[in-house]
Design a protein around this motif. Structure first.
Motif, PDB file in Angstrom:
ATOM      1  N   VAL A  88       0.841  -1.203   0.000  1.00 17.44           N
ATOM      2  CA  VAL A  88       0.000   0.000   0.000  1.00 17.44           C
ATOM      3  C   VAL A  88       0.873   1.248   0.000  1.00 17.44           C
ATOM      4  N   ALA A  89       1.973   1.208   0.756  1.00 16.62           N
ATOM      5  CA  ALA A  89       2.888   2.350   0.816  1.00 16.62           C
ATOM      6  C   ALA A  89       3.492   2.650  -0.551  1.00 16.62           C
ATOM      7  N   VAL A  90       3.769   1.614  -1.338  1.00 16.48           N
ATOM      8  CA  VAL A  90       4.317   1.816  -2.678  1.00 16.48           C
ATOM      9  C   VAL A  90       3.305   2.521  -3.571  1.00 16.48           C
ATOM     10  N   VAL A  91       2.074   2.050  -3.549  1.00 15.65           N
ATOM     11  CA  VAL A  91       1.022   2.671  -4.369  1.00 15.65           C
ATOM     12  C   VAL A  91       0.801   4.114  -3.933  1.00 15.65           C
ATOM     13  N   TYR A  92       0.768   4.330  -2.623  1.00 20.07           N
ATOM     14  CA  TYR A  92       0.569   5.683  -2.092  1.00 20.07           C
ATOM     15  C   TYR A  92       1.724   6.600  -2.497  1.00 20.07           C
ATOM     16  N   GLY A  93       2.967   6.097  -2.373  1.00 16.05           N
ATOM     17  CA  GLY A  93       4.130   6.893  -2.754  1.00 16.05           C
ATOM     18  C   GLY A  93       4.116   7.264  -4.224  1.00 16.05           C
ATOM     19  N   LEU A  94       3.684   6.340  -5.068  1.00 21.67           N
ATOM     20  CA  LEU A  94       3.618   6.604  -6.509  1.00 21.67           C
ATOM     21  C   LEU A  94       2.574   7.678  -6.816  1.00 21.67           C
ATOM     22  N   ILE A  95       1.414   7.572  -6.183  1.00 20.52           N
ATOM     23  CA  ILE A  95       0.335   8.540  -6.419  1.00 20.52           C
ATOM     24  C   ILE A  95       0.723   9.927  -5.914  1.00 20.52           C
ATOM     25  N   VAL A  96       1.268   9.984  -4.697  1.00 21.03           N
ATOM     26  CA  VAL A  96       1.633  11.277  -4.106  1.00 21.03           C
ATOM     27  C   VAL A  96       2.767  11.934  -4.892  1.00 21.03           C
ATOM     28  N   GLY A  97       3.795  11.139  -5.213  1.00 27.49           N
ATOM     29  CA  GLY A  97       4.936  11.698  -5.928  1.00 27.49           C
ATOM     30  C   GLY A  97       4.581  12.189  -7.318  1.00 27.49           C
ATOM     31  N   ARG A  98       3.684  11.454  -7.992  1.00 26.23           N
ATOM     32  CA  ARG A  98       3.368  11.804  -9.384  1.00 26.23           C
ATOM     33  C   ARG A  98       2.245  12.829  -9.487  1.00 26.23           C
ATOM     34  N   PHE A  99       1.174  12.645  -8.714  1.00 26.72           N
ATOM     35  CA  PHE A  99      -0.028  13.449  -8.931  1.00 26.72           C
ATOM     36  C   PHE A  99      -0.265  14.533  -7.884  1.00 26.72           C
ATOM     37  N   VAL A 100       0.347  14.411  -6.704  1.00 25.67           N
ATOM     38  CA  VAL A 100       0.177  15.445  -5.676  1.00 25.67           C
ATOM     39  C   VAL A 100       1.317  16.463  -5.756  1.00 25.67           C
TER      40      VAL A 100
END
Length: 429
Positions: free
Chosen positions: A244-256
Motif C-alpha cells: 500500500v505504501a508503494v502505491v501511495y508513494g507513486l500517487i503522491v509523488g506523481r499526482f500530488v
C-alpha cells in the motif's frame, strides 16, 4: 565445529571481508568439517530463510521510500521542519533532527536517511556556518532513528528470528524510543549551538506561512499513519501495508507533488533492487550461520552457563548491553540480530524480561554500532556524502553518543518506555 566456525568468521572479519561473505565462508568451512552433512545444506538453509511472506515487506518499504524521495517529499519535509523550529540558535540542527525523524517513518533504513535528506541538511548547515564535522556527526547520530521508528527493516527481521514478538508489536514499541532519541539529540544540539553560537540561515525561509507548509507536507506525513493505522485496524498486514505504501508513494509523488516522472522509475527500481539484494543476502548468509550455532547447541550452552550464574535481571541486562555494544562495533545490525537473538532471547525470557522491551534494547544496541568505529556503516556513508573525514566526525559525535547511551539506559531499566504504547493498543508481544 563451533570452534572452526568462530575462528573462521573472526579471521574473515580481521581480513576485512564483508560480513555476509564472512558468514558464508565460515559456514562452508564448518560444514566441510562435518562428514555426515552435505554442503547442499548451506544452499537449502539460505533459500529457506528467504522463503518468507513477511520478507516481502523489505523491498516494498524500500521502494516506497525511493518513490517518495523522487517525488520531492524530502524537500517538502526539510522545508517544513526548518520552518517549524524557527530561526533560533541551533535551528538548522533541530531541522536536521526533525527531517530525519519524519523521514524515518517512511524509509525504515538509517543509511537511506543519512544519504538522502541527511546529505542535503549537511550542505545547508555548512553554508549557515556550522562546523562540517558537527553537521556530519549530528546527521549520522540522528539517522539511527530510521530503524527504530516504524516501518523498520530490522524489526521485520527480528520478528522472523524470534517468534515471541510480532512485527506489529515491534513497530508500535519503537515509536516512543525513537522519539526519545530525537529529543535527546535535540537537547545536545541546543547546548552545543548556544555554546558555539550556531544560527540558522535564510535559505529555507521564503516567507511561506507555517500552516501552508504544514498542509503541503501532509501527504508525506500521512504515510506512517496509513501504515500503522491500517495495521492496527486490521485492514492489512504489515506486508500488505508495505505494498500500500508503494502505491501511495507513486500517487503522491506523481499526482500530488508532480515531481515524480515516469522516466525516473528505472533508476528508482535499480536502487531498490540493489539495496534489497544486499539486505536479503545478509539474511540468507546469517541463516546458515545461525543454523550451525543451533546444531552446535551454542544457544543452549550459553543459556545454561548464564543461568548457572544466577544473575539478577538488572545485572543480566547490563551484561547484555555491554555484549551487544561490543558486537555492534564489528557486526552490522541485521546479522547481529540473526546471530545474537537466538542466543539471548531465551535467556531474557527465562529472566522474566518482557519480549518487546528486550527486542527494543537489542535493536537500539546494535543500531548504535552503526556510528561506532571501526565498522560503523553510518559513519562511512555520512563521510562520503559530506566529504568530512572520519576522525573529526567521530570526535564531534562523542556528546551525542553519550546522550544515546543515556536513552539506552532508560529503555533498559524502565520497561514502560517500550511496553506502554503497545499495551495501550492491545499488543503484548
Amino acid at each position: 565445529m563451533s570452534l572452526v566456525l568462530s575462528l573462521t568468521f573472526i579471521g574473515m572479519m580481521v581480513l576485512g571481508v564483508p560480513i555476509a561473505f564472512a558468514m558464508l565462508i565460515a559456514g562452508l568451512v564448518a560444514v566441510a568439517m562435518m562428514p555426515s552433512v552435505t554442503s547442499l545444506v548451506v544452499v537449502q538453509n539460505m533459500f529457506s530463510s528467504l522463503d518468507s511472506f513477511p520478507l516481502l515487506a523489505i523491498p516494498f518499504f524500500i521502494l516506497a521510500a525511493e518513490l517518495m524521495s523522487g517525488g520531492a517529499m524530502t524537500d517538502v519535509l526539510l522545508t517544513f521542519a526548518a520552518r517549524l523550529v524557527g530561526k533560533r540558535r541551533g535551528g538548522l540542527g533541530h531541522a536536521n533532527i526533525a527531517t530525519l525523524t519524519f523521514f524515518s517513518g517512511i524509509s525504515g533504513s538509517a543509511l537511506a536517511d543519512a544519504a538522502g535528506p541527511g546529505g542535503m541538511m549537511i550542505k545547508i548547515m555548512k553554508k549557515a556556518g556550522y562546523s562540517d564535522a558537527y553537521a556530519a556527526a549530528l546527521t549520522a547520530s540522528t539517522a539511527i532513528v530510521g530503524p527504530i521508528i516504524p516501518p523498520s527493516i530490522i524489526m521485520i527481521v527480528y520478528a522472523l528470528t524470534n517468534p515471541d514478538v510480532t512485527i506489529t508489536g515491534l513497530f508500535v514499541a519503537g515509536i516512543v524510543p525513537g522519539l526519545m532519541i530525537s529529543v535527546s539529540l535535540a537537547v545536545v544540539n541546543h547546548v552545543i549551538s548556544v555554546r558555539r553560537n550556531y544560527r540558522s540561515s535564510d535559505e529555507l525561509f521564503d516567507g511561506t506561512p507555517l500552516f501552508r507548509l504544514f498542509f503541503r507536507s501532509l501527504p508525506a506525513l500521512f504515510l506512517p499513519f496509513i501504515i500503522m493505522g491500517g495495521i492496527h485496524l486490521g485492514v492489512f498486514t504489515p506486508t500488505e501495508a508495505s505494498a500500500v505504501a508503494v502505491v501511495y508513494g507513486l500517487i503522491v509523488g506523481r499526482f500530488v507533488y508532480g515531481a515524480l516522472e515516469f522516466d525516473m522509475l528505472p533508476a528508482i527500481l535499480f536502487r531498490t533492487v540493489l539495496m534489497t539484494s544486499s539486505i536479503l543476502f545478509i539474511v540468507a548468509t546469517s541463516a546458515i550461520f545461525a543454523w550451525l550455532l543451533t546444531v552446535g547447541q551454542i544457544p543452549q550452552l550459553v543459556t545454561a552457563w548464564i543461568a548457572g550464574m544466577h544473575l539478577s535481571s538488572f545485572t543480566l541486562l547490563l551484561a547484555v548491553n555491554v555484549l551487544l555494544l561490543l558486537v555492534g562495533i564489528f557486526i552490522e545490525p541485521l546479522p547481529g540480530v540473526m546471530i545474537m537473538v537466538p542466543i539471548l532471547a531465551p535467556i531474557a525470557d527465562a529472566a522474566g524480561i518482557a519480549p518487546l522491551q528486550f527486542a527494543i534494547v537489542v535493536i537500539v544496541n546494535l543500531t548504535l554500532g552503526m556510528i561506532t568505529p571501526p565498522v560503523g556503516s553510518l559513519l562511512f556513508v555520512t563521510s562520503a556524502v559530506s566529504g568530512v573525514k572520519m576522525g573529526p566526525m567521530v570526535r564531534e559525535a562523542y556528546p551525542m553518543f553519550a546522550a544515546l547511551l543515556l536513552v539506552l539506559a532508560l529503555l533498559t531499566y524502565v520497561p514502560g518506555f517500550s511496553t506502554w504504547l503497545p499495551e495501550l493498543l492491545g499488543y503484548k508481544n
